[in-house]
Design a protein around this motif. Structure first.
Motif, PDB file in Angstrom:
ATOM      1  N   ARG A 170      -4.605   0.305   8.067  1.00 27.75           N
ATOM      2  CA  ARG A 170      -4.686   0.339   6.609  1.00 27.75           C
ATOM      3  C   ARG A 170      -4.676   1.779   6.102  1.00 27.75           C
ATOM      4  O   ARG A 170      -3.995   2.101   5.131  1.00 27.75           O
ATOM      5  N   ALA A 171      -5.458   2.625   6.770  1.00 30.60           N
ATOM      6  CA  ALA A 171      -5.518   4.031   6.351  1.00 30.60           C
ATOM      7  C   ALA A 171      -4.121   4.641   6.389  1.00 30.60           C
ATOM      8  O   ALA A 171      -3.694   5.307   5.451  1.00 30.60           O
ATOM      9  N   ALA A 172      -3.395   4.368   7.483  1.00 28.59           N
ATOM     10  CA  ALA A 172      -2.050   4.926   7.607  1.00 28.59           C
ATOM     11  C   ALA A 172      -1.150   4.409   6.490  1.00 28.59           C
ATOM     12  O   ALA A 172      -0.407   5.160   5.872  1.00 28.59           O
ATOM     13  N   ARG A 173      -1.246   3.110   6.213  1.00 27.23           N
ATOM     14  CA  ARG A 173      -0.388   2.524   5.174  1.00 27.23           C
ATOM     15  C   ARG A 173      -0.663   3.152   3.821  1.00 27.23           C
ATOM     16  O   ARG A 173       0.266   3.449   3.077  1.00 27.23           O
ATOM     17  N   CYS A 174      -1.945   3.344   3.491  1.00 32.33           N
ATOM     18  CA  CYS A 174      -2.178   3.884   2.147  1.00 32.33           C
ATOM     19  C   CYS A 174      -2.047   5.403   2.139  1.00 32.33           C
ATOM     20  O   CYS A 174      -2.274   6.036   1.119  1.00 32.33           O
ATOM     21  N   LEU A 175      -1.643   5.979   3.263  1.00 33.57           N
ATOM     22  CA  LEU A 175      -1.239   7.392   3.241  1.00 33.57           C
ATOM     23  C   LEU A 175       0.281   7.499   3.236  1.00 33.57           C
ATOM     24  O   LEU A 175       0.850   8.569   3.410  1.00 33.57           O
ATOM     25  N   GLY A 176       0.930   6.351   3.066  1.00 42.63           N
ATOM     26  CA  GLY A 176       2.378   6.366   2.886  1.00 42.63           C
ATOM     27  C   GLY A 176       3.191   6.093   4.146  1.00 42.63           C
ATOM     28  O   GLY A 176       4.394   6.318   4.159  1.00 42.63           O
ATOM     29  N   ALA A 177       2.553   5.613   5.229  1.00 41.53           N
ATOM     30  CA  ALA A 177       3.286   5.371   6.468  1.00 41.53           C
ATOM     31  C   ALA A 177       4.191   4.152   6.327  1.00 41.53           C
ATOM     32  O   ALA A 177       3.783   3.129   5.781  1.00 41.53           O
ATOM     33  N   VAL A 235      -2.697  13.936  -0.122  1.00 33.91           N
ATOM     34  CA  VAL A 235      -1.435  13.345  -0.569  1.00 33.91           C
ATOM     35  C   VAL A 235      -1.336  13.314  -2.093  1.00 33.91           C
ATOM     36  O   VAL A 235      -0.352  12.844  -2.643  1.00 33.91           O
ATOM     37  N   GLY A 247      -0.905  12.240   5.976  1.00 32.11           N
ATOM     38  CA  GLY A 247      -0.205  11.677   4.817  1.00 32.11           C
ATOM     39  C   GLY A 247       0.959  12.545   4.374  1.00 32.11           C
ATOM     40  O   GLY A 247       2.010  12.045   3.961  1.00 32.11           O
ATOM     41  N   PRO A 274       0.835  -1.200   0.000  1.00 32.80           N
ATOM     42  CA  PRO A 274       0.000   0.000   0.000  1.00 32.80           C
ATOM     43  C   PRO A 274       0.871   1.253   0.000  1.00 32.80           C
ATOM     44  O   PRO A 274       1.958   1.253   0.564  1.00 32.80           O
ATOM     45  N   GLY A 275       0.413   2.295  -0.660  1.00 36.04           N
ATOM     46  CA  GLY A 275       1.177   3.536  -0.705  1.00 36.04           C
ATOM     47  C   GLY A 275       0.267   4.685  -1.047  1.00 36.04           C
ATOM     48  O   GLY A 275      -0.894   4.478  -1.402  1.00 36.04           O
ATOM     49  N   TRP A 276       0.803   5.900  -0.943  1.00 28.83           N
ATOM     50  CA  TRP A 276      -0.059   7.063  -1.094  1.00 28.83           C
ATOM     51  C   TRP A 276      -0.578   7.261  -2.503  1.00 28.83           C
ATOM     52  O   TRP A 276      -1.510   8.026  -2.715  1.00 28.83           O
ATOM     53  N   ALA A 299      -7.438  11.941   2.145  1.00 24.55           N
ATOM     54  CA  ALA A 299      -6.973  11.122   1.023  1.00 24.55           C
ATOM     55  C   ALA A 299      -6.495  12.009  -0.124  1.00 24.55           C
ATOM     56  O   ALA A 299      -5.487  11.719  -0.763  1.00 24.55           O
ATOM     57  N   ARG A 317      -2.241   5.266  -4.012  1.00 25.13           N
ATOM     58  CA  ARG A 317      -3.571   4.658  -4.032  1.00 25.13           C
ATOM     59  C   ARG A 317      -4.239   4.887  -2.682  1.00 25.13           C
ATOM     60  O   ARG A 317      -4.254   4.030  -1.825  1.00 25.13           O
ATOM     61  N   ALA A 318      -4.764   6.094  -2.483  1.00 20.59           N
ATOM     62  CA  ALA A 318      -5.380   6.430  -1.198  1.00 20.59           C
ATOM     63  C   ALA A 318      -6.771   5.806  -1.123  1.00 20.59           C
ATOM     64  O   ALA A 318      -7.431   5.624  -2.139  1.00 20.59           O
TER      65      ALA A 318
END
Ligand SMILES: Nc1ncnc2c1ncn2[C@@H]1O[C@H](COP(=O)(O)OP(=O)(O)OP(=O)(O)O)[C@@H](O)[C@H]1O
Ligand SMILES: [Mg+2]
Lengths: 265, 284
Positions: B182-189, A154, A103, A77-79, A151, A81-82
């Protein structure tokens, strides 16, 4: 940027032995979401919509097949794909400003710039004056606005949404749908929305993917070319709604488990 | 502009609305406070009556065993003036504080155990074996290991604090809302960001609960440890007073132990309220 290619994705959840058989959630799903396109995924409960979105986000891996973003296979997972969740998933210990800036903080954006961007996003979702509130001090609709701002802050290539408006009352839901249309027109980017509501899908989407019952397959891939904002009374809207309803209704009669279908009816 | 916006956010309140708001959220009434005071006064009054009038009629020596509140007060004054009470108070609190510093290792250990299955499988059996042993049961061994010393006391208190803190930290980590992670991970954490910025923060209310329970258990263990293995501290004070039959000092010591325990807990609650306003609001 933001071309999402779903190629022959199969997802099987392993069972845990006795009486708990493996579950095939997705069977050979393929479709493409174009750059800056708003795509909705419609289908019955349990057809694998969340599963598909989780694979797009990188929370889970496909058993077979793959999803690529701009040609590169999706990894962790990465920013870029928020995700926006049905239960908002806001950090309760952070204020609105802190949540929206989270983010950016992870991207190590300097504090001053972070605050400026966060404030701009907060304004975009209409929450001026609530920067220093905590999530528990906000209504459901306001919380989801914070999640949207968080979301978008970022600047992802793709925005993923899993039934984001399902927990809201009818009035708030329709207000947020309208705002989503406005946000989409202002900040063109690729968006994928999972929903149960045919109206919501038509109101928002350029493309609607209708899925079959479990194991999920693509039943129809419909492009919607009406201009926005779209009125529900529009004859084109009404016709499309009837068409999609028929497609989904078909699924009841074709269901491999008639008893289960009768129970949900 | 921000002031305007805040006004819009809360909405201006009319005088009637303000009055209704205050009526609904009134502080405890004068009558209720008076009732509490009356209860206390009755208790001490009865105690005084018992010690001064009733007991001497049965047997004059009994007063030594149950001195009236006035003598306890006099004893307390004597100890305060000589500085002894403060000295022992400080010795006990210091032991509790030092032991807490060591025992706070339970927080990172608990986070790792709650986060990684491997760490949990590795460490859990050992901790599960040691945990049911009451800290007090360690006293004889601890005296042999460390002698009659601060170290022995700290060790016993450490055991009292460590396990409640560990258990609560693990539970706190396991109960973190998966979507928050999950939210943190997909915000780049990164993984470390997730652990420090999300898991630790989300588990903090339960960790604070662990600290409160731990300090309470530790305080009990402290008194027991001091009764038998110290030359200072409130526990030692009451055990020493027993050998010279100063029951008033015993009572002063007991009350001080209770008060200090209460003070620690109230202080922590206050800190938690300041630090975690969101968690209290959520559990309400
Ligand atoms: N972790 C899991 N382990 C085993 N089976 C799972 C798991 N997650 C989902 N499933 C199963 O996979 C199927 C698809 O689930 P999914 O959550 O993707 O459906 P959905 O389309 O999002 O449904 P809904 O509209 O109710 O949210 C369901 O039958 C579900 O029981
Ligand atoms: Mg779902």
């Amino acid at each position: 940027m933001g071309v999402l290619d779903v190629r022959s994705v199969v997802k099987i959840y392993p069972g845990h032995g006795a009486g708990d058989d493996p579950v095939k959630a997705l069977a050979d799903v393929s479709f493409t979401v174009r750059e800056n396109e708003f795509c909705s995924i419609l289908g019955h409960s349990g057809c694998g919509k969340t599963t598909l979105l989780n694979i797009m986000a990188g929370f889970d891996a496909a058993t077979l097949g793959e999803i690529t973003l701009d040609g590169r296979p999706i990894g962790k997972p990465g920013w870029e794909r928020a995700m926006i969740f049905q239960d908002y998933a806001l950090f309760p210990w952070l204020t609105v400003l802190g949540n929206v800036g989270f983010g950016l903080d992870m991207k190590r954006v300097p504090a001053a710039e972070r605050e400026a961007i966060a404030k701009r996003q907060i304004a975009l979702v209409g929450l001026n004056g609530f920067e220093h509130r905590y999530p528990h001090q906000l209504s459901g609709g306001m919380r989801q606005r914070v999640a949207i701002a968080r979301a978008l802050a970022v600047d992802p290539s793709v925005l993923l949404m899993d039934e984001p408006f399902a927990a809201l009352d009818a009035q708030n839901r329709s207000m947020l749908q309208d705002e989503m249309v406005r946000i989409f027109m202002e900040q063109r980017k690729t968006m994928v929305l999972v929903t149960h509501s045919i109206e919501e899908a038509i109101k928002l989407s350029d493309r609607i993917i209708v899925m079959t019952r479990r194991p999920g397959r693509v039943k129809a891939d419909i492009e919607v070319r009406m201009s926005r904002p779209r009125a529900e009374e529009d004859p084109e809207f009404v016709a499309l709604k009837a068409r999609i309803r028929d497609l989904i209704h078909d699924e009841f009669d074709l269901s491999e488990a008639p008893a289960a279908a009768a129970a949900t009816r | 502009m921000s002031e305007l916006a805040t006004a819009r956010a809360t909405g201006a309140l009319s005088p009637e609305e303000l009055a209704a708001l205050h009526a609904q959220h009134r502080p405890p009434g004068l009558f209720q406070r008076a009732a509490r005071l009356v209860g206390l006064l009755l208790f001490f009054g009865l105690w005084e009556l018992m010690s001064v009038v009733i007991l001497p009629r049965i047997d004059p020596n009994l007063v030594t065993l149950m001195p009236p509140p006035t003598s306890v007060l006099a004893g307390a004054w004597e100890l305060i003036q000589s500085g002894d009470l403060f000295k022992h108070f400080k010795a006990s609190l210091q032991r509790e504080a030092v032991a807490f510093l060591y025992a706070s290792a339970a927080i990172p250990i608990g986070i790792v155990m709650g986060w990684s299955r491997t760490a949990q499988h590795l460490l859990e059996p050992v901790f599960e074996m040691l945990r049911p042993i009451p800290p007090i049961a360690w006293i004889p061994l601890a005296i042999l290991w460390f002698g009659i010393s601060d170290l022995q006391n700290q060790f016993i208190i450490f055991l009292g604090i460590f396990f409640p803190l560990l258990i609560n930290t693990i539970a706190g980590v396991k109960n973190v809302e998966p979507n928050l992670i999950r939210a943190a991970r997909c915000l780049g954490a990164s993984e470390l960001d997730v652990l420090v910025r999300v898991v630790f923060r989300a588990a903090l209310p339960q960790i604070v609960t662990g600290v409160r329970v731990g300090l309470g258990v530790g305080w009990m263990a402290l008194v027991a440890a001091e009764l038998v293995g110290a030359t200072s501290g409130l526990g030692w004070l009451i055990s020493d007073a027993r050998s010279v039959l100063r029951t008033d000092i015993i009572l002063v010591g007991m009350i001080s132990i209770g008060l200090a325990g209460l003070l620690i807990d109230q202080g922590l609650r206050w800190v938690a309220k300041k630090l975690l306003p969101w968690s209290l609001a959520m559990t309400r």
